[in-house]
Design an enzyme around this catalytic site. Structure first.
Site, PDB file in Angstrom:
ATOM      1  N   GLY A 262      37.360 -20.187  -1.365  1.00 43.83           N
ATOM      2  CA  GLY A 262      38.309 -20.530  -0.198  1.00 43.83           C
ATOM      3  C   GLY A 262      36.629 -20.277   1.284  1.00 43.83           C
ATOM      4  N   CYS A 265      33.878 -22.792   4.482  1.00 43.17           N
ATOM      5  CA  CYS A 265      32.814 -24.024   4.349  1.00 43.17           C
ATOM      6  C   CYS A 265      33.614 -25.337   3.060  1.00 43.17           C
ATOM      7  CB  CYS A 265      31.689 -23.919   4.035  1.00 43.17           C
ATOM      8  SG  CYS A 265      30.787 -23.046   5.272  1.00 43.17           S
TER       9      CYS A 265
HETATM   10  N1  LIG Z   1      29.996 -19.933   8.233  1.00 35.76           N
HETATM   11  C1  LIG Z   1      29.805 -20.370   7.444  1.00 35.76           C
HETATM   12  O1  LIG Z   1      29.570 -19.450   6.235  1.00 35.76           O
HETATM   13  C2  LIG Z   1      28.842 -21.519   7.243  1.00 35.76           C
HETATM   14  C3  LIG Z   1      27.452 -22.114   6.769  1.00 35.76           C
HETATM   15  C4  LIG Z   1      26.902 -23.167   6.385  1.00 35.76           C
HETATM   16  C5  LIG Z   1      27.217 -23.942   7.276  1.00 35.76           C
HETATM   17  N2  LIG Z   1      28.183 -23.514   8.605  1.00 35.76           N
HETATM   18  C6  LIG Z   1      28.629 -24.662   9.666  1.00 35.76           C
HETATM   19  O2  LIG Z   1      28.002 -24.514  10.835  1.00 35.76           O
HETATM   20  C7  LIG Z   1      28.683 -25.068  11.366  1.00 35.76           C
HETATM   21  C8  LIG Z   1      28.851 -23.797  12.586  1.00 35.76           C
HETATM   22  O3  LIG Z   1      29.856 -22.749  11.341  1.00 35.76           O
HETATM   23  P1  LIG Z   1      30.503 -21.246  12.346  1.00 35.76           P
HETATM   24  O4  LIG Z   1      31.220 -20.536  11.168  1.00 35.76           O
HETATM   25  O5  LIG Z   1      29.199 -20.959  12.106  1.00 35.76           O
HETATM   26  O6  LIG Z   1      31.744 -21.704  13.475  1.00 35.76           O
HETATM   27  P2  LIG Z   1      32.044 -20.344  14.564  1.00 35.76           P
HETATM   28  O7  LIG Z   1      33.836 -21.099  14.547  1.00 35.76           O
HETATM   29  O8  LIG Z   1      32.097 -19.565  14.322  1.00 35.76           O
HETATM   30  O9  LIG Z   1      31.163 -20.977  15.556  1.00 35.76           O
HETATM   31  C9  LIG Z   1      31.390 -21.814  17.068  1.00 35.76           C
HETATM   32  C10 LIG Z   1      31.392 -21.206  18.006  1.00 35.76           C
HETATM   33  O10 LIG Z   1      30.322 -22.859  18.734  1.00 35.76           O
HETATM   34  C11 LIG Z   1      31.275 -21.858  20.368  1.00 35.76           C
HETATM   35  N3  LIG Z   1      31.112 -23.747  20.634  1.00 35.76           N
HETATM   36  C12 LIG Z   1      31.999 -24.810  20.710  1.00 35.76           C
HETATM   37  N4  LIG Z   1      31.978 -25.649  21.235  1.00 35.76           N
HETATM   38  C13 LIG Z   1      30.563 -24.980  22.427  1.00 35.76           C
HETATM   39  C14 LIG Z   1      29.859 -26.150  23.440  1.00 35.76           C
HETATM   40  N5  LIG Z   1      30.652 -26.889  23.484  1.00 35.76           N
HETATM   41  N6  LIG Z   1      29.300 -25.562  23.566  1.00 35.76           N
HETATM   42  C15 LIG Z   1      28.471 -24.130  23.328  1.00 35.76           C
HETATM   43  N7  LIG Z   1      29.125 -23.531  22.518  1.00 35.76           N
HETATM   44  C16 LIG Z   1      30.157 -23.666  21.706  1.00 35.76           C
HETATM   45  C17 LIG Z   1      32.537 -21.379  19.555  1.00 35.76           C
HETATM   46  O11 LIG Z   1      32.947 -20.895  20.876  1.00 35.76           O
HETATM   47  C18 LIG Z   1      32.212 -20.608  18.573  1.00 35.76           C
HETATM   48  O12 LIG Z   1      31.568 -18.764  19.102  1.00 35.76           O
HETATM   49  C19 LIG Z   1      30.295 -25.544  10.895  1.00 35.76           C
HETATM   50  O13 LIG Z   1      29.791 -26.674  10.781  1.00 35.76           O
HETATM   51  C20 LIG Z   1      29.995 -24.867   9.349  1.00 35.76           C
HETATM   52  O14 LIG Z   1      30.752 -25.708   7.970  1.00 35.76           O
HETATM   53  C21 LIG Z   1      28.862 -22.709   8.898  1.00 35.76           C
END
Ligand SMILES: NC(=O)c1ccc[n+]([C@@H]2O[C@H](COP(=O)([O-])OP(=O)(O)OC[C@H]3O[C@@H](n4cnc5c(N)ncnc54)[C@H](O)[C@@H]3O)[C@@H](O)[C@H]2O)c1
Length: 445
Positions: A262, A265
């Site tokens: 789950g 990702c």
């Molecule tokens: N969470 C994980 O374990 C993980 C691991 C590897 C890759 N990723 C990838 O990394 C990316 C981010 O994931 P996450 O879990 O950190 O997401 P998240 O939802 O926790 O964080 C994203 C943040 O971006 C902010 N945001 C949105 N639009 C914005 C803008 N225009 N300007 C400034 N801030 C803005 C949101 O308010 C939010 O706080 C995704 O593409 C995800 O697939 C995530």
């Protein structure tokens, strides 16, 4: 070490971990987010989510004046040499990737560029998104800038270790990349002893998807082997250990049978790669199956609970674990969500517990569930206990006490944290995943 001025755009899981770790390595970092509440929280020294050790390294870098938080993009981007984009890229209903947050981040970055900046795309984006990012910025800004694809592989729950002791760092460059850009990117990561794989943007973008779907497919594979184990009386845990002993497979292989994967990702990235391939005219059938097997595991788990408690309406069910894996309070696409919904539809009374994810669960289900901080309270008077997350706290529960508290000694272990023999010896009706014949449990009764 050469220190750089870095802005992180999007301070979620990836953004905060990246910002905190790069500050720890000595760079000067501003973490920016459009969510003003999140930024105020961070400025007060509180964390928007649970991640072991993150608060400590953030507070340390803030004290050393290497890390600040800023909701105003103009201030956040002023004087920045390297800008990381770490905004969300959620799934649309059809499985394709919604890159609207990347586009809005590009807009605010473009409005604040001066020339020469490196924009690093860390979000997981469809193949070719770097070019879209370039075009989107060029609509507003005509000066010089570079784009680097640098997918992130952090693992929630162990994110700091996964970042600072990365297995590899992927840097995908544009065709026109200069030696200066490569030098700066290497300097950014100079404090991390990991092999750097340098390639083009598209290859870097594909590597991220390939890595996630590869790992997820191993989970669906072992879950299929687990189904066979139940038909032939074999133990999937022994099969898995034997597979891992083969150096071509390895001890860290993702071969834990259970209720499936789950989190943010794996499910999203599998569906995205299915759509990306479809658009290119290739039907990636293998991934359809991986995804379907994973969905089935959740249904299959609920069926097991109902095998032990056939008339479940009005019965008390204890759910141990809510987050999609231990050491996080993240519920995004967690198996618990589908399991809870299905059991609620069947009329069960759900008593849930989790070391850190109670608040995030309450925000979704409110008064439909009864929440317990102490797992023994959740177990008291329950007709069945279901293990959903393999938290060490649940492995450490006193089994005799558990049995005394339950109204009926029924356990469905979705993460194989207990030993079937021990459980049966203690008088439990115990079902794990792939741990020998299930029918024997009912014959013995
Ligand atoms: N969470 C994980 O374990 C993980 C691991 C590897 C890759 N990723 C990838 O990394 C990316 C981010 O994931 P996450 O879990 O950190 O997401 P998240 O939802 O926790 O964080 C994203 C943040 O971006 C902010 N945001 C949105 N639009 C914005 C803008 N225009 N300007 C400034 N801030 C803005 C949101 O308010 C939010 O706080 C995704 O593409 C995800 O697939 C995530």
């Amino acid at each position: 070490m050469t220190r750089h001025a870095i802005t992180i755009v999007g301070s979620g899981y990836v953004g905060l971990v990246t910002g905190a770790c790069l500050a720890k390595l000595g760079h000067r970092v501003v973490c920016h987010d459009i969510d003003t509440k999140k930024i105020s929280l961070l400025k007060r020294g509180s964390m928007p989510f649970f991640e072991p050790g993150l608060r400590e390294i953030i507070l340390q870098s803030v004290r050393q004046k290497r890390l600040t938080f800023e909701s105003d993009p103009v201030t956040a981007l002023r004087g920045s040499e390297v800008i990381f984009i770490t905004v969300g890229t959620p799934s649309r209903k059809d499985g394709s990737v919604d890159i609207s947050y990347v586009k809005s981040a590009a807009k605010s970055i473009a409005a604040n560029l001066r020339g020469g900046e490196i924009i690093v795309s860390k979000s997981t984006v469809p193949i070719g998104a770097s070019l879209l990012l370039r075009r989107s910025i060029q609509r507003t800004f005509s000066g010089h800038f570079s784009i680097v694809s640098n997918p992130e592989f952090l693992r929630e729950g162990v994110a700091l270790g996964a970042f600072l002791k990365a297995d590899r760092i992927i840097l995908g460059y544009e065709q026109q990349v200069t030696a200066r850009v490569k030098k700066i990117m290497r300097e950014i990561y100079a404090g991390i002893k990991a092999p750097i794989i340098e390639t083009n943007n598209r290859t870097a973008e594909l590597i991220k998807y390939a890595a996630n779907v590869f790992l997820a497919s191993h989970i669906s594979f072992i879950n299929s082997i687990a189904r066979l184990c139940e038909e032939i009386g074999a133990d999937v845990e022994v099969v898995s250990a034997a597979l891992k002993a083969d150096p071509r497979i390895g001890q860290r292989a993702f071969l834990s049978a259970g209720i499936g994967y789950g989190g943010l990702c794996f499910p999203k990235d599998i569906r995205a790669l299915i759509r990306i391939s479809q658009k290119l005219g290739y039907r990636f059938k293998f991934l359809d199956v991986v995804d379907q097997i994973n969905k089935d595991q959740r249904k299959f788990f609920v069926q097991r609970i109902r095998m032990l408690v056939p008339k479940i309406k009005g019965k008390k069910v204890a759910l141990l674990g809510l987050s999609f894996k231990p050491q996080t309070d993240d519920l995004r696409d967690a198996p618990s969500l589908d399991i809870i919904k299905s059991l609620l539809r069947a009329g069960a009374k759900l008593h849930v517990t989790d070391p850190v994810a109670i608040n995030s669960t309450r925000r979704i289900f409110g008064s439909l569930l009864t929440y317990h901080r102490n797992p023994y309270d959740a177990l008291r008077g329950a007709h069945v206990a279901a293990i959903i997350t393999e938290w060490p706290q649940f492995t450490a529960l006193k089994l005799e006490k558990m049995k005394k508290l339950l109204a009926e000694p029924n356990i469905v272990d979705g993460r194989n944290i207990y030993d079937p023999e021990t459980m049966r010896h203690l008088g439990f009706r115990y079902i794990g995943i792939g741990r020998g014949y299930i029918r024997e449990i009912f014959v013995k009764k």
